[in-house]
Design an enzyme around this catalytic site. Structure first.
Site, PDB file in Angstrom:
ATOM      1  N   TYR A  28       0.851  -1.210   0.000  1.00  5.45           N
ATOM      2  CA  TYR A  28       0.000   0.000   0.000  1.00  5.45           C
ATOM      3  C   TYR A  28       0.880   1.251   0.000  1.00  5.45           C
ATOM      4  CZ  TYR A  28      -3.162  -3.589   1.927  1.00  5.45           C
ATOM      5  OH  TYR A  28      -3.889  -4.731   2.157  1.00  5.45           O
ATOM      6  N   TRP A  32      -3.673   6.074   2.934  1.00  4.16           N
ATOM      7  CA  TRP A  32      -5.036   5.533   3.094  1.00  4.16           C
ATOM      8  C   TRP A  32      -5.761   6.307   4.193  1.00  4.16           C
ATOM      9  CZ3 TRP A  32      -2.544   2.574  -0.239  1.00  4.16           C
ATOM     10  CH2 TRP A  32      -3.285   1.743  -1.086  1.00  4.16           C
ATOM     11  N   ASP A 169     -12.879  -5.263   3.198  1.00  6.09           N
ATOM     12  CA  ASP A 169     -13.112  -5.505   1.781  1.00  6.09           C
ATOM     13  C   ASP A 169     -13.865  -6.792   1.427  1.00  6.09           C
ATOM     14  OD1 ASP A 169     -11.454  -3.379   2.084  1.00  6.09           O
ATOM     15  OD2 ASP A 169      -9.866  -4.102   0.767  1.00  6.09           O
ATOM     16  N   GLU A 405      -0.078  -7.345   9.095  1.00 10.62           N
ATOM     17  CA  GLU A 405      -1.355  -6.702   8.755  1.00 10.62           C
ATOM     18  C   GLU A 405      -2.515  -7.401   9.490  1.00 10.62           C
ATOM     19  OE1 GLU A 405      -1.981  -6.912   4.556  1.00 10.62           O
ATOM     20  OE2 GLU A 405      -3.716  -5.568   4.579  1.00 10.62           O
TER      21      GLU A 405
HETATM   22  C1  DGY Z   1      -6.667  -3.024  -0.815  1.00  6.07           C
HETATM   23  O1  DGY Z   1      -6.028  -2.687  -1.807  1.00  6.07           O
HETATM   24  O2  DGY Z   1      -6.771  -4.192  -0.436  1.00  6.07           O
HETATM   25  C2  DGY Z   1      -7.273  -1.971   0.007  1.00  6.07           C
HETATM   26  O3  DGY Z   1      -7.878  -2.500   1.139  1.00  6.07           O
HETATM   27  C3  DGY Z   1      -8.285  -1.195  -0.765  1.00  6.07           C
HETATM   28  O4  DGY Z   1      -8.572  -0.059  -0.023  1.00  6.07           O
END
Ligand code: DGY
Length: 692
Positions: A28, A32, A169, A405
């Protein structure tokens, strides 16, 4: 644990790029939305400037209509993530900011909550007040956007339009809604995932999930990110209990922020009240004892049980009776019970379900941010014992397995990306909390009352009605049991309730008769149980009689100068402890005694029929709480310093190891205690705060 605090800070340093902190460098690589709020909470413990900068940089990219995008892209770091600005095409919207590249959807609005934390944790309140003035209108604008554009029935329930907006998600909660998108019928734009090249695909959403995510984004682009148009076309319109709970919590925070800077907080209060009321009415299921998401298109609850369903605790939304039901379900085999073997609290999905996964993203693993929010919620509702259960998880998982994570809900192994920012940040926050509470608890050292002479706390005020020893024993047990049953919940003692209760009046009468009662004439079990119950009840009685406010440490001589007449003697708590030490199970008994402190195990009545059963229960509670942290991977055991005070019983690490072994409910910990000859032994400060 101190070096883990250092490690956590190092992770944030590594992920900090001068303007904001990426959740993780590889997976990432941008900013965010709700990640940054959690990260700012971590920073607020030791670097206010960074905490402020983190949120400033996020809010700089706020949309003109108030929407706060879920990703703010780093222009210098494009090409590593999907989907990026070339896919989102947010320039199609008249609301997108000019100088920033962002996604076109939002995330749970935890920012006001984080801003208040920054203020509360800061030393320089004046400086932070300037920041509050800067960010307050932006926060209001964000909330107003949600209440204007995402509140179709005007009842305070705010909908989300994409699973990414929930933050969870690929939660099974979204499966029934996403199924509505028939992949054999829809036309999808071309795209290529990047995430599953970085992380084992087994731990990430599936390809079909992604196709649906992308299909939704395509709808948004086609509608130029206009909320009203999207509302009519989007197959995913849901009320998420997490999103709405977070919004409720932030409304509460907004009220406080308004107060601090002299603004009117009526609007935030109204938002808070309407959202909470509607959540209680429309999202709660009394049979199951959980809040569900709500499918707006089919106008029905989505009956899938996930950790989101407990979030009304965090938002302060659940009524008292709902909160009790939530606790009951949360503390069951579905989400990991206190003392359950090989299980970390609380996984993200009911683990008794067939499609539960210990390792796939939001389909079962344990997440630190979720546990952290639930921990705050449990504390808010004074569910002390369960709160400590989650506290333990948040402290143990990163120390034992790394700052991942998410974590395997059975084995603790870390998944997803490592060196994950919010895991580090929330560990930091909790660590400070934990240390501070202990330190403050320890430092309640100044005595408000100094007792020069002994006090007899059980005068016989009722000399006429003489009772027989049998009657005294019976009534003492009955009343102690009743008081504990009625006024102790989850380890918290309702001292006020006891004080005003008829049971306490009767208890005092019977305590007054103890001078004609000889406990030494009792059988072994009865004597043991009686003396432990007597100790625990004396603590309550002394706390009430001495008008203790925060800690028994306010009274110098609490344990030595205040006494009960018992038979021919006058005994203090210390004296009773001394007698209890003559029993064979003295180690267990010493740990099980409830000293009116946060560090004591939850108070329970010890039955004269089988005292060992209850004593063992209390010790198990103690070992299962955050008073005992065992890190097999680090070869370290941390225990309450209570054990240090009783060196005559717990004389070395070997003895402590032996003692704990019997009570741990995790195979790896037990094996470690059995095999490891010389674990490092560290003592945790004792928390003297009242257990109320
Ligand atoms: C991802 O890329 O998995 C994120 O959670 C999207 O925001």
């Amino acid at each position: 644990m101190k070096n883990h605090l250092y490690k956590a800070k190092k992770i944030l340093d590594k992920n900090w790029n001068g303007k904001f902190t990426v959740p993780s460098i590889h997976l990432y690589p941008h900013q965010w939305n709700w990640d940054s709020a959690f990260i700012a909470i971590g920073y607020s413990r030791y670097d206010t400037d960074r905490a402020i900068q983190e949120l400033k940089s996020l809010f700089d990219a706020q949309w003109k209509n108030g929407m706060l995008p879920h990703i703010v892209f780093d222009k210098n770091n494009l090409g590593k993530y999907f989907p990026e600005p070339d896919f989102w095409k947010t320039e199609l919207s008249k609301n997108a900011p000019e100088n920033h590249l962002t996604s076109g959807i939002t995330q749970p609005p935890i920012h006001a909550y984080a801003v208040l934390k920054i203020y509360e944790n800061s030393k320089d309140k004046k400086k932070v007040k300037e920041f509050l003035k800067w960010i307050y209108p932006k926060l209001v604008k964000l909330h107003r956007y949600l209440y204007l554009e995402r509140n179709p029935d005007d009842n305070g329930l705010v909908y989300i339009i994409h699973p990414w907006e929930s933050g969870m998600d690929n939660s099974p909660m979204w499966d029934p809604v996403l199924k509505r998108i028939d992949l054999s019928q829809v036309k999808l734009p071309d795209f290529e995932r990047k995430d599953n090249r970085i992380v084992d695909p087994e731990q990430r959403p599936g390809d079909d999930d992604y196709k649906r995510y992308i299909y939704l984004v395509d709808i948004f682009r086609k509608n130029r990110y206009e909320d009203r148009k999207i509302f009519h076309e989007c197959p995913f319109i849901v009320f998420d209990p997490l999103f709405n709970s977070v919004l409720a919590a932030s409304n509460k925070a907004l009220m406080k922020i308004a107060d601090i800077i002299g603004e009117n907080c009526r609007q935030a209060e109204e938002w808070y009240l309407t959202t909470s009321r509607s959540m209680r009415d429309l999202l709660y299921d009394n049979n199951r004892g959980i809040f569900y998401a709500y499918d707006y298109i089919e106008k029905k609850q989505i009956k899938v049980e996930t950790s989101a369903g407990f979030m009304p605790l965090f938002g302060g939304v659940a009524s008292h009776s709902q909160a009790l039901k939530l606790l009951e379900y949360m503390n069951s085999a579905s989400f990991c019970q206190i003392h359950e073997d090989n299980c970390f609290a609380i996984p993200n999905y009911d683990k008794t379900k067939k499609d539960f996964s210990t390792k796939n993203y939001w389909r079962g693993p344990v997440w630190i941010n979720i546990n952290w929010m639930l921990y705050q919620g449990l504390k808010r509702y004074r569910f002390k014992q369960k709160a400590e259960h989650l506290e333990k998880t948040i402290l143990e998982l990163p120390v034992r397995f790394g700052f991942y994570e998410y974590f395997d809900s059975r084995f603790g192994r870390g998944y997803g990306t490592k060196d994950f920012s919010w895991t580090a940040a929330l560990f930091i926050d909790l660590f400070y909390d934990y240390e501070n509470s202990k330190k403050v608890g320890k430092n309640i050292g100044f005595f408000i009352q100094i007792l020069r002479n002994e006090i007899v706390a059980n005068p016989d005020g009722n000399a006429i009605s003489i009772k027989s020893p049998d009657e005294i024993f019976f009534e003492f047990n009955m009343l102690s049991n009743l008081i504990i049953k009625k006024y102790v919940k989850n380890g918290s003692v309702d001292y006020r309730g006891i004080k005003l209760s008829p049971e306490y009046k009767l208890f005092q009468n019977i305590a007054g008769k103890l001078s004609i009662f000889d406990p030494f004439s009792l059988g072994e079990n009865e004597k043991k149980a009686f003396l432990i119950n007597l100790y625990n009840m004396m603590v309550i009685d002394f706390i009430l009689k001495m008008k203790v406010k925060k800690s028994v440490r306010e009274v110098d001589g609490f344990f030595t100068k205040i006494k009960y007449r018992l038979g021919k003697e006058k005994l203090s708590l210390k004296d009773i402890e001394q007698i209890l030490k003559s029993f064979k199970e003295k180690d267990k008994i010493i740990v099980s005694l409830v000293r009116g402190t946060q560090s004591s195990p939850p108070l329970r009545f010890v039955s004269p029929e089988n005292p060992l059963f209850d004593i063992n229960g209390a010790v198990k509670d103690f070992v299962g709480s955050s008073e005992v942290l065992i890190f097999p991977e680090e070869k370290t055991v941390m225990v309450s310093e209570l054990l240090k005070w009783y060196r005559d019983i717990f004389n070395d690490a070997g003895k402590i190891k032996q003692f704990l072994k019997e009570y741990v409910s995790d195979d790896r910990k037990r094996e470690f205690l059995e095999k490891e000859e010389n674990p490092e032994l560290l003592y945790l400060p004792y928390d003297w705060y009242l257990n109320n």
